[in-house]
Motif scaffolding. Structure first.
Motif, PDB file in Angstrom:
ATOM      1  N   LEU A 237       3.663  -4.476   4.813  1.00 61.71           N
ATOM      2  CA  LEU A 237       3.383  -3.142   4.312  1.00 61.71           C
ATOM      3  C   LEU A 237       4.693  -2.354   4.226  1.00 61.71           C
ATOM      4  O   LEU A 237       5.678  -2.705   4.874  1.00 61.71           O
ATOM      5  CB  LEU A 237       2.422  -2.403   5.246  1.00 61.71           C
ATOM      6  CG  LEU A 237       0.985  -2.919   5.343  1.00 61.71           C
ATOM      7  CD1 LEU A 237       0.203  -2.112   6.373  1.00 61.71           C
ATOM      8  CD2 LEU A 237       0.283  -2.877   3.984  1.00 61.71           C
ATOM      9  N   HIS A 238       4.708  -1.298   3.427  1.00 62.74           N
ATOM     10  CA  HIS A 238       5.831  -0.358   3.461  1.00 62.74           C
ATOM     11  C   HIS A 238       5.281   1.049   3.243  1.00 62.74           C
ATOM     12  O   HIS A 238       4.116   1.230   2.879  1.00 62.74           O
ATOM     13  CB  HIS A 238       6.909  -0.707   2.427  1.00 62.74           C
ATOM     14  CG  HIS A 238       6.514  -0.490   1.002  1.00 62.74           C
ATOM     15  ND1 HIS A 238       6.336   0.771   0.449  1.00 62.74           N
ATOM     16  CD2 HIS A 238       6.272  -1.364  -0.015  1.00 62.74           C
ATOM     17  CE1 HIS A 238       6.011   0.668  -0.819  1.00 62.74           C
ATOM     18  NE2 HIS A 238       5.954  -0.619  -1.133  1.00 62.74           N
ATOM     19  N   ASN A 239       6.118   2.057   3.457  1.00 61.77           N
ATOM     20  CA  ASN A 239       5.671   3.442   3.364  1.00 61.77           C
ATOM     21  C   ASN A 239       6.465   4.230   2.326  1.00 61.77           C
ATOM     22  O   ASN A 239       6.698   5.430   2.477  1.00 61.77           O
ATOM     23  CB  ASN A 239       5.771   4.146   4.728  1.00 61.77           C
ATOM     24  CG  ASN A 239       4.984   5.444   4.760  1.00 61.77           C
ATOM     25  OD1 ASN A 239       3.972   5.576   4.075  1.00 61.77           O
ATOM     26  ND2 ASN A 239       5.454   6.415   5.527  1.00 61.77           N
ATOM     27  N   HIS A 240       6.870   3.555   1.243  1.00 58.02           N
ATOM     28  CA  HIS A 240       7.607   4.220   0.165  1.00 58.02           C
ATOM     29  C   HIS A 240       6.653   4.516  -0.995  1.00 58.02           C
ATOM     30  O   HIS A 240       5.953   3.614  -1.478  1.00 58.02           O
ATOM     31  CB  HIS A 240       8.742   3.340  -0.349  1.00 58.02           C
ATOM     32  CG  HIS A 240       9.770   2.998   0.696  1.00 58.02           C
ATOM     33  ND1 HIS A 240      10.824   3.828   0.994  1.00 58.02           N
ATOM     34  CD2 HIS A 240       9.890   1.907   1.500  1.00 58.02           C
ATOM     35  CE1 HIS A 240      11.567   3.262   1.938  1.00 58.02           C
ATOM     36  NE2 HIS A 240      11.024   2.099   2.268  1.00 58.02           N
ATOM     37  N   ALA A 241       6.638   5.752  -1.468  1.00 57.23           N
ATOM     38  CA  ALA A 241       5.819   6.086  -2.633  1.00 57.23           C
ATOM     39  C   ALA A 241       6.458   5.575  -3.921  1.00 57.23           C
ATOM     40  O   ALA A 241       5.768   5.305  -4.908  1.00 57.23           O
ATOM     41  CB  ALA A 241       5.606   7.596  -2.716  1.00 57.23           C
ATOM     42  N   SER A 242       7.781   5.438  -3.924  1.00 58.35           N
ATOM     43  CA  SER A 242       8.524   4.958  -5.089  1.00 58.35           C
ATOM     44  C   SER A 242       9.727   4.161  -4.595  1.00 58.35           C
ATOM     45  O   SER A 242      10.076   4.209  -3.412  1.00 58.35           O
ATOM     46  CB  SER A 242       8.976   6.141  -5.952  1.00 58.35           C
ATOM     47  OG  SER A 242       9.783   7.024  -5.196  1.00 58.35           O
ATOM     48  N   TRP A 274      -4.663  -3.524   7.463  1.00 55.35           N
ATOM     49  CA  TRP A 274      -3.820  -3.175   6.323  1.00 55.35           C
ATOM     50  C   TRP A 274      -4.576  -2.305   5.327  1.00 55.35           C
ATOM     51  O   TRP A 274      -4.039  -1.331   4.808  1.00 55.35           O
ATOM     52  CB  TRP A 274      -3.308  -4.442   5.641  1.00 55.35           C
ATOM     53  CG  TRP A 274      -2.178  -5.092   6.362  1.00 55.35           C
ATOM     54  CD1 TRP A 274      -1.916  -5.055   7.702  1.00 55.35           C
ATOM     55  CD2 TRP A 274      -1.138  -5.870   5.779  1.00 55.35           C
ATOM     56  NE1 TRP A 274      -0.796  -5.777   7.986  1.00 55.35           N
ATOM     57  CE2 TRP A 274      -0.294  -6.295   6.832  1.00 55.35           C
ATOM     58  CE3 TRP A 274      -0.850  -6.275   4.484  1.00 55.35           C
ATOM     59  CZ2 TRP A 274       0.828  -7.098   6.616  1.00 55.35           C
ATOM     60  CZ3 TRP A 274       0.272  -7.075   4.252  1.00 55.35           C
ATOM     61  CH2 TRP A 274       1.096  -7.478   5.309  1.00 55.35           C
ATOM     62  N   ARG A 275      -5.821  -2.684   5.026  1.00 55.15           N
ATOM     63  CA  ARG A 275      -6.566  -1.885   4.049  1.00 55.15           C
ATOM     64  C   ARG A 275      -6.841  -0.484   4.598  1.00 55.15           C
ATOM     65  O   ARG A 275      -6.845   0.492   3.844  1.00 55.15           O
ATOM     66  CB  ARG A 275      -7.850  -2.581   3.628  1.00 55.15           C
ATOM     67  CG  ARG A 275      -8.933  -2.702   4.672  1.00 55.15           C
ATOM     68  CD  ARG A 275     -10.199  -3.303   4.070  1.00 55.15           C
ATOM     69  NE  ARG A 275     -11.299  -3.343   4.999  1.00 55.15           N
ATOM     70  CZ  ARG A 275     -11.841  -4.436   5.500  1.00 55.15           C
ATOM     71  NH1 ARG A 275     -11.357  -5.631   5.157  1.00 55.15           N
ATOM     72  NH2 ARG A 275     -12.857  -4.373   6.341  1.00 55.15           N
ATOM     73  N   ASN A 276      -7.056  -0.369   5.904  1.00 57.03           N
ATOM     74  CA  ASN A 276      -7.258   0.951   6.498  1.00 57.03           C
ATOM     75  C   ASN A 276      -5.991   1.798   6.403  1.00 57.03           C
ATOM     76  O   ASN A 276      -6.050   2.997   6.127  1.00 57.03           O
ATOM     77  CB  ASN A 276      -7.689   0.813   7.961  1.00 57.03           C
ATOM     78  CG  ASN A 276      -9.073   0.212   8.105  1.00 57.03           C
ATOM     79  OD1 ASN A 276      -9.880   0.259   7.175  1.00 57.03           O
ATOM     80  ND2 ASN A 276      -9.363  -0.356   9.263  1.00 57.03           N
ATOM     81  N   ALA A 277      -4.832   1.163   6.632  1.00 54.41           N
ATOM     82  CA  ALA A 277      -3.564   1.888   6.542  1.00 54.41           C
ATOM     83  C   ALA A 277      -3.296   2.353   5.113  1.00 54.41           C
ATOM     84  O   ALA A 277      -2.862   3.493   4.884  1.00 54.41           O
ATOM     85  CB  ALA A 277      -2.426   1.010   7.041  1.00 54.41           C
ATOM     86  N   LEU A 278      -3.553   1.511   4.139  1.00 58.44           N
ATOM     87  CA  LEU A 278      -3.342   1.884   2.742  1.00 58.44           C
ATOM     88  C   LEU A 278      -4.333   2.952   2.302  1.00 58.44           C
ATOM     89  O   LEU A 278      -3.985   3.886   1.570  1.00 58.44           O
ATOM     90  CB  LEU A 278      -3.458   0.648   1.850  1.00 58.44           C
ATOM     91  CG  LEU A 278      -2.321  -0.372   1.971  1.00 58.44           C
ATOM     92  CD1 LEU A 278      -2.710  -1.694   1.317  1.00 58.44           C
ATOM     93  CD2 LEU A 278      -1.035   0.169   1.354  1.00 58.44           C
ATOM     94  N   ALA A 279      -5.595   2.837   2.744  1.00 60.32           N
ATOM     95  CA  ALA A 279      -6.612   3.807   2.359  1.00 60.32           C
ATOM     96  C   ALA A 279      -6.316   5.187   2.936  1.00 60.32           C
ATOM     97  O   ALA A 279      -6.549   6.211   2.286  1.00 60.32           O
ATOM     98  CB  ALA A 279      -7.986   3.333   2.822  1.00 60.32           C
ATOM     99  N   SER A 280      -5.777   5.236   4.152  1.00 62.60           N
ATOM    100  CA  SER A 280      -5.505   6.518   4.798  1.00 62.60           C
ATOM    101  C   SER A 280      -4.191   7.143   4.331  1.00 62.60           C
ATOM    102  O   SER A 280      -3.960   8.338   4.536  1.00 62.60           O
ATOM    103  CB  SER A 280      -5.460   6.329   6.316  1.00 62.60           C
ATOM    104  OG  SER A 280      -4.322   5.561   6.697  1.00 62.60           O
ATOM    105  N   GLY A 281      -3.318   6.339   3.729  1.00 65.51           N
ATOM    106  CA  GLY A 281      -2.018   6.825   3.294  1.00 65.51           C
ATOM    107  C   GLY A 281      -0.920   6.659   4.319  1.00 65.51           C
ATOM    108  O   GLY A 281       0.227   7.024   4.070  1.00 65.51           O
TER     109      GLY A 281
END
Length: 310
Positions: A237-242, A274-281
């Motif tokens: 996973l990563h936390n970059h919007a762009s 992972w899906r929970n992390a992506l869904a929550s932002g």
């Protein structure tokens, strides 16, 4: 000469000659490519980009198939049980999904006077809202109920959505590699690569107010990058919007969810966390990072498919 022409010629030869003719062997499909060809394991050997006749439909890894031997082998058809039952289940699934877009009313008429006939009830107030799938729902409030209300239809989950990346790229030594597809590992000895797919806020926006049941992501292994055989994606996973101008920072991982040979396409199901992390932002996208030549590969794709329960 096309595949079907070659196949027809072989059948004609078989009918005319008592010896020789069409010879087939069985093989196992190891990958399906974006071009519609397949990779095979046949007699202990790996064959890449084998063409298929139109008779071989719904191709997938793990299929046992009949292959016409020759200088240019061709997959003729799938061996095993009749796929009709699986096709029927898929047809029903597609029909149910399409039905979510329909609003069924048995009759709709109007006039200046009261309706004729028995059973009509006068509505004092009409209420409306959206259901979980974003479709309109009506509720009629009556002054007095002369008949019992019909059962409310079962609550439908929101429709499945597919989200494409807004951007993608590769990094080495903390710097982006202009124009490169996401890649992992090190083929040249110049340093290990990492790649990323970026979605902005599209994932969390699509999941807002909903419960995610499943999240999958589709990738294709790029040709001309690394060995022909299967390479396992080292997903993070990563936390970059762009795409960042510096290093692509990695989050949770690695997860070895998908292994692809050159040109092959595949779909991985993301872990619940992972899906929970992506869904929550709390996570924004997906990345890959590997080490050395054995993990070197490049990938395209990155489309996320999100299935909801409520």
């Amino acid at each position: 000469m096309g595949i079907r022409d070659e196949f027809g010629k072989d059948l004609d030869t078989l009918g005319k000659a008592a010896a020789g003719g069409l010879q087939t062997v069985s093989a196992t499909v190891t990958d399906v490519t974006e071009d519609g060809t397949v990779h095979l394991l046949m007699g202990g050997a790996e064959l890449y980009d084998v063409a298929c006749t139109d008779a071989y439909r719904n191709r997938k890894a793990g299929d046992t198939v009949a292959v016409r031997r020759g200088v240019v082998p061709v997959v003729l058809w799938r061996l095993g049980d009749d796929p009709a039952e699986a096709d029927t289940a898929r047809t029903i699934e597609v029909a149910q999904d399409a039905a979510q877009d329909l609003i069924a009313v048995s009759a709709y008429t109007w006039g200046t006077g009261a309706p004729a006939g028995a059973g009509w009830q006068q509505v004092t107030q009409l209420w409306t809202k959206k259901d979980g799938a974003g479709k309109g729902v009506l509720y009629a409030q009556l002054a007095a109920a002369g008949d019992t209300s019909p059962d409310a239809p079962a609550t439908r989950p929101p429709k499945t959505v597919t989200i494409a990346p807004t951007d993608a790229g590769a990094w080495r030594g903390g710097r982006p590699l202009a124009g490169d597809e996401p890649s992992q590992g090190d083929w040249t000895g110049r340093g290990n690569r990492r790649g990323g797919w970026f979605y902005g806020s599209r994932i969390s926006n699509a999941c807002a107010g909903k419960t995610v049941a499943k999240m999958t992501v589709a990738f294709t292994r790029k040709r001309g990058a690394g060995i022909n055989g299967k390479v396992r994606m080292q997903l993070y996973l990563h936390n970059h919007a762009s795409p960042p101008s510096g290093q692509l920072n990695l989050g949770d991982g690695p997860e070895g969810l998908l292994s692809l040979a050159v040109g092959a396409k595949g779909t991985a199901t993301l872990p619940a966390a992972w899906r929970n992390a992506l869904a929550s932002g709390s996570a924004r996208g997906l990345a890959i990072y590997g080490t050395g030549q054995s993990q070197y590969a490049a990938f395209t794709g990155g489309k996320l498919t999100i299935t909801f329960s409520t």
